[in-house]
Design a protein around this motif. Structure first.
Motif, PDB file in Angstrom:
ATOM      1  N   ALA A 256       0.843  -1.206   0.000  1.00 39.90           N
ATOM      2  CA  ALA A 256       0.000   0.000   0.000  1.00 39.90           C
ATOM      3  C   ALA A 256       0.872   1.248   0.000  1.00 39.90           C
ATOM      4  CB  ALA A 256      -0.939  -0.007   1.199  1.00 39.90           C
ATOM      5  N   ARG A 257       1.916   1.237   0.828  1.00 43.06           N
ATOM      6  CA  ARG A 257       2.833   2.377   0.873  1.00 43.06           C
ATOM      7  C   ARG A 257       3.581   2.528  -0.453  1.00 43.06           C
ATOM      8  NH1 ARG A 257       4.268   0.014   6.192  1.00 43.06           N
ATOM      9  NH2 ARG A 257       3.381   1.325   7.858  1.00 43.06           N
ATOM     10  N   PHE A 258       3.988   1.392  -1.014  1.00 41.04           N
ATOM     11  CA  PHE A 258       4.735   1.425  -2.280  1.00 41.04           C
ATOM     12  C   PHE A 258       3.904   2.047  -3.387  1.00 41.04           C
ATOM     13  CE2 PHE A 258       5.542  -0.600  -6.407  1.00 41.04           C
ATOM     14  CZ  PHE A 258       6.866  -0.222  -6.609  1.00 41.04           C
ATOM     15  N   TRP A 259       2.672   1.576  -3.569  1.00 39.29           N
ATOM     16  CA  TRP A 259       1.857   2.078  -4.669  1.00 39.29           C
ATOM     17  C   TRP A 259       1.399   3.514  -4.436  1.00 39.29           C
ATOM     18  CZ3 TRP A 259       2.431   0.246  -9.154  1.00 39.29           C
ATOM     19  CH2 TRP A 259       2.733  -1.096  -9.344  1.00 39.29           C
ATOM     20  N   ALA A 260       1.250   3.887  -3.178  1.00 41.38           N
ATOM     21  CA  ALA A 260       0.941   5.288  -2.883  1.00 41.38           C
ATOM     22  C   ALA A 260       2.089   6.177  -3.335  1.00 41.38           C
ATOM     23  CB  ALA A 260       0.675   5.471  -1.395  1.00 41.38           C
ATOM     24  N   SER A 261       3.313   5.737  -3.054  1.00 43.02           N
ATOM     25  CA  SER A 261       4.496   6.499  -3.442  1.00 43.02           C
ATOM     26  C   SER A 261       4.646   6.559  -4.953  1.00 43.02           C
ATOM     27  CB  SER A 261       5.740   5.858  -2.813  1.00 43.02           C
ATOM     28  OG  SER A 261       6.918   6.514  -3.233  1.00 43.02           O
ATOM     29  N   VAL A 262       4.396   5.437  -5.624  1.00 40.29           N
ATOM     30  CA  VAL A 262       4.497   5.401  -7.095  1.00 40.29           C
ATOM     31  C   VAL A 262       3.465   6.327  -7.728  1.00 40.29           C
ATOM     32  CG1 VAL A 262       4.137   3.942  -9.131  1.00 40.29           C
ATOM     33  CG2 VAL A 262       5.497   3.093  -7.217  1.00 40.29           C
ATOM     34  N   ALA A 263       2.240   6.264  -7.229  1.00 36.18           N
ATOM     35  CA  ALA A 263       1.181   7.113  -7.780  1.00 36.18           C
ATOM     36  C   ALA A 263       1.494   8.585  -7.579  1.00 36.18           C
ATOM     37  CB  ALA A 263      -0.158   6.766  -7.136  1.00 36.18           C
ATOM     38  N   GLU A 264       2.119   8.898  -6.454  1.00 36.39           N
ATOM     39  CA  GLU A 264       2.461  10.290  -6.166  1.00 36.39           C
ATOM     40  C   GLU A 264       3.596  10.770  -7.066  1.00 36.39           C
ATOM     41  OE1 GLU A 264       1.375  13.184  -2.941  1.00 36.39           O
ATOM     42  OE2 GLU A 264       0.481  11.567  -4.063  1.00 36.39           O
TER      43      GLU A 264
ATOM     44  N   GLY B 234     -13.981  -1.666   2.071  1.00 33.36           N
ATOM     45  CA  GLY B 234     -14.085  -0.285   2.541  1.00 33.36           C
ATOM     46  C   GLY B 234     -12.887   0.540   2.122  1.00 33.36           C
ATOM     47  N   ILE B 235     -12.998   1.843   2.247  1.00 29.61           N
ATOM     48  CA  ILE B 235     -11.930   2.756   1.871  1.00 29.61           C
ATOM     49  C   ILE B 235     -10.751   2.599   2.828  1.00 29.61           C
ATOM     50  CG2 ILE B 235     -11.283   5.201   1.766  1.00 29.61           C
ATOM     51  CD1 ILE B 235     -14.078   5.785   0.724  1.00 29.61           C
ATOM     52  N   GLY B 236      -9.557   2.497   2.251  1.00 27.47           N
ATOM     53  CA  GLY B 236      -8.352   2.360   3.048  1.00 27.47           C
ATOM     54  C   GLY B 236      -7.289   3.371   2.654  1.00 27.47           C
ATOM     55  N   TYR B 237      -6.091   3.139   3.141  1.00 35.96           N
ATOM     56  CA  TYR B 237      -4.961   4.052   2.948  1.00 35.96           C
ATOM     57  C   TYR B 237      -4.706   4.355   1.473  1.00 35.96           C
ATOM     58  CZ  TYR B 237       0.006   5.476   2.973  1.00 35.96           C
ATOM     59  OH  TYR B 237       1.195   6.127   2.770  1.00 35.96           O
ATOM     60  N   LEU B 238      -4.644   3.315   0.638  1.00 30.47           N
ATOM     61  CA  LEU B 238      -4.325   3.528  -0.767  1.00 30.47           C
ATOM     62  C   LEU B 238      -5.449   4.257  -1.494  1.00 30.47           C
ATOM     63  CD1 LEU B 238      -2.222   3.192  -2.945  1.00 30.47           C
ATOM     64  CD2 LEU B 238      -3.095   0.894  -3.400  1.00 30.47           C
ATOM     65  N   ASP B 239      -6.693   4.001  -1.110  1.00 33.67           N
ATOM     66  CA  ASP B 239      -7.816   4.746  -1.694  1.00 33.67           C
ATOM     67  C   ASP B 239      -7.668   6.237  -1.408  1.00 33.67           C
ATOM     68  OD1 ASP B 239      -9.858   2.531  -2.575  1.00 33.67           O
ATOM     69  OD2 ASP B 239      -9.185   1.945  -0.578  1.00 33.67           O
ATOM     70  N   LEU B 240      -7.306   6.558  -0.173  1.00 33.85           N
ATOM     71  CA  LEU B 240      -7.125   7.961   0.198  1.00 33.85           C
ATOM     72  C   LEU B 240      -5.929   8.562  -0.526  1.00 33.85           C
ATOM     73  CD1 LEU B 240      -7.726   7.728   4.058  1.00 33.85           C
ATOM     74  CD2 LEU B 240      -9.373   8.348   2.279  1.00 33.85           C
ATOM     75  N   ALA B 241      -4.868   7.760  -0.654  1.00 36.08           N
ATOM     76  CA  ALA B 241      -3.650   8.256  -1.280  1.00 36.08           C
ATOM     77  C   ALA B 241      -3.862   8.630  -2.746  1.00 36.08           C
ATOM     78  CB  ALA B 241      -2.539   7.212  -1.160  1.00 36.08           C
ATOM     79  N   ILE B 242      -4.669   7.837  -3.455  1.00 33.26           N
ATOM     80  CA  ILE B 242      -4.876   8.121  -4.884  1.00 33.26           C
ATOM     81  C   ILE B 242      -6.304   8.573  -5.179  1.00 33.26           C
ATOM     82  CG2 ILE B 242      -3.032   6.548  -5.569  1.00 33.26           C
ATOM     83  CD1 ILE B 242      -5.144   4.581  -6.466  1.00 33.26           C
ATOM     84  N   GLY B 243      -7.003   8.998  -4.152  1.00 31.40           N
ATOM     85  CA  GLY B 243      -8.366   9.483  -4.342  1.00 31.40           C
ATOM     86  C   GLY B 243      -8.455  10.680  -5.273  1.00 31.40           C
ATOM     87  N   TRP B 244      -7.347  11.419  -5.391  1.00 30.34           N
ATOM     88  CA  TRP B 244      -7.330  12.589  -6.282  1.00 30.34           C
ATOM     89  C   TRP B 244      -7.609  12.196  -7.740  1.00 30.34           C
ATOM     90  CZ3 TRP B 244      -3.911  12.701 -10.314  1.00 30.34           C
ATOM     91  CH2 TRP B 244      -2.861  11.772 -10.270  1.00 30.34           C
ATOM     92  N   VAL B 245      -7.288  10.939  -8.087  1.00 31.33           N
ATOM     93  CA  VAL B 245      -7.527  10.466  -9.452  1.00 31.33           C
ATOM     94  C   VAL B 245      -9.001  10.603  -9.834  1.00 31.33           C
ATOM     95  CG1 VAL B 245      -7.577   8.374 -10.893  1.00 31.33           C
ATOM     96  CG2 VAL B 245      -5.540   8.903  -9.536  1.00 31.33           C
ATOM     97  N   SER B 246      -9.875  10.440  -8.860  1.00 30.02           N
ATOM     98  CA  SER B 246     -11.310  10.432  -9.136  1.00 30.02           C
ATOM     99  C   SER B 246     -11.908  11.824  -9.341  1.00 30.02           C
ATOM    100  CB  SER B 246     -12.046   9.729  -7.986  1.00 30.02           C
ATOM    101  OG  SER B 246     -11.873  10.461  -6.786  1.00 30.02           O
ATOM    102  N   HIS B 247     -11.286  12.859  -8.787  1.00 29.14           N
ATOM    103  CA  HIS B 247     -11.907  14.191  -8.833  1.00 29.14           C
ATOM    104  C   HIS B 247     -11.004  15.242  -9.466  1.00 29.14           C
ATOM    105  CE1 HIS B 247     -15.050  16.968  -7.662  1.00 29.14           C
ATOM    106  NE2 HIS B 247     -14.203  17.722  -6.980  1.00 29.14           N
ATOM    107  N   TRP B 248      -9.696  15.117  -9.266  1.00 30.43           N
ATOM    108  CA  TRP B 248      -8.758  16.087  -9.810  1.00 30.43           C
ATOM    109  C   TRP B 248      -8.331  15.729 -11.229  1.00 30.43           C
ATOM    110  CZ3 TRP B 248      -9.714  15.529  -4.841  1.00 30.43           C
ATOM    111  CH2 TRP B 248      -9.596  16.613  -3.982  1.00 30.43           C
ATOM    112  N   LEU B 249      -8.014  14.468 -11.461  1.00 29.99           N
ATOM    113  CA  LEU B 249      -7.507  14.062 -12.768  1.00 29.99           C
ATOM    114  C   LEU B 249      -8.478  14.359 -13.910  1.00 29.99           C
ATOM    115  CD1 LEU B 249      -5.226  12.917 -14.405  1.00 29.99           C
ATOM    116  CD2 LEU B 249      -5.990  10.599 -13.819  1.00 29.99           C
ATOM    117  N   PRO B 250      -9.798  14.145 -13.753  1.00 31.58           N
ATOM    118  CA  PRO B 250     -10.705  14.521 -14.840  1.00 31.58           C
ATOM    119  C   PRO B 250     -10.653  16.013 -15.182  1.00 31.58           C
ATOM    120  CG  PRO B 250     -11.807  12.997 -13.358  1.00 31.58           C
ATOM    121  CD  PRO B 250     -10.509  13.385 -12.700  1.00 31.58           C
ATOM    122  N   VAL B 251     -10.444  16.852 -14.174  1.00 30.27           N
ATOM    123  CA  VAL B 251     -10.319  18.294 -14.423  1.00 30.27           C
ATOM    124  C   VAL B 251      -9.031  18.575 -15.185  1.00 30.27           C
ATOM    125  CG1 VAL B 251     -10.010  20.560 -13.317  1.00 30.27           C
ATOM    126  CG2 VAL B 251     -11.721  18.955 -12.428  1.00 30.27           C
ATOM    127  N   TRP B 252      -7.953  17.936 -14.774  1.00 32.11           N
ATOM    128  CA  TRP B 252      -6.676  18.127 -15.468  1.00 32.11           C
ATOM    129  C   TRP B 252      -6.752  17.607 -16.898  1.00 32.11           C
ATOM    130  CZ3 TRP B 252      -2.634  16.315 -11.239  1.00 32.11           C
ATOM    131  CH2 TRP B 252      -2.773  17.133 -10.117  1.00 32.11           C
TER     132      TRP B 252
END
Length: 227
Positions: free
Chosen positions: A96-104, A150-168
């Motif tokens: 979870a930490r690894f993929w959060a870091s990669v996504a960031e 349920g929503i966990g750490y990785l969901d929160l870490a890349i949650g921006w994909v769902s709302h920010w990325l479409p705007v970008w």
């Protein structure tokens, strides 16, 4: 539940880094006071609490400050142990930490560059971002959330994909989050933003478009002036 004023969060309304912390606090049921910062005119409070980076978010708990959103998420999870965000299994926690870091470092960074650039630079950044999204597609396939049911750490870490990325995507005339290519990620994205605690704590899309259009313009002008 923590008493209000025992926990404070310094943030900026459109920052995905701040929002992931707010989502964690909401999911845990932790009361907090929110302090809006002007990141273009940083307050003495922010400079005192985060003297190294002088960035938001900053979580203040019992008078002690914690900065950097991923570190704050872990602090929250370790301090308030109910409704855990990180998996219990050590390997799953590490992943979870690894993929959060990669996504960031790979997806967010390149999606931003793609929005704010043109030509070969834009194409390369879009390609790199898409490559990471392909990995994320494999991770979420067959699951409701990265955290399981349920929503966990990785969901929160890349949650921006769902709302920010479409705007970008819209502002940069690109399509990194393509539902045809990444159906599982697109389904997760819709599921994530429809979660009541997430849906109630999202910046207004129309306001985001105006803000990021201005930031994109400023970024591109600065890039051209240094070319």
């Amino acid at each position: 539940m923590a008493n209000t004023k025992e926990v404070e969060l310094l943030g900026f309304w459109v920052s995905p880094f701040v929002l992931r912390v707010e989502w964690a606090l909401k999911l845990k049921g932790i009361a907090y006071d929110y302090i809006e910062e002007d990141i273009f005119n940083k307050s003495p409070l922010l400079q005192r609490l985060n003297p190294v980076h002088q960035k938001v978010p900053v979580l203040v708990h019992g008078g002690r400050a914690v900065s950097e959103s991923f570190l704050i998420l872990e602090y929250i999870d370790e301090t308030w142990k109910h409704s855990p965000l990180l998996p219990r299994d050590p390997y799953d926690r590490a992943m979870a930490r690894f993929w959060a870091s990669v996504a960031e470092g790979k997806l967010l960074e390149n999606a931003w560059i793609a929005m704010c650039s043109e030509g070969e630079e834009k194409e390369r950044a879009t390609e790199l971002a898409t490559e990471v999204l392909a990995h994320i597609e494999g991770l979420i396939k067959g699951k409701a959330f990265f955290g399981g049911e349920g929503i966990g750490y990785l969901d929160l870490a890349i949650g921006w994909v769902s709302h920010w990325l479409p705007v970008w995507d819209e502002l940069g005339s690109m399509k990194i989050l393509d539902p045809a290519k990444f159906p599982a990620t697109a389904e997760w994205s819709g599921r994530f933003v429809e979660h009541p605690l997430i849906k109630e704590n999202l910046p207004p899309r129309d306001k985001m478009v105006v803000y990021f259009r201005d930031r994109r313009r400023s970024w591109m002008m600065a890039s051209k002036s240094h070319a």
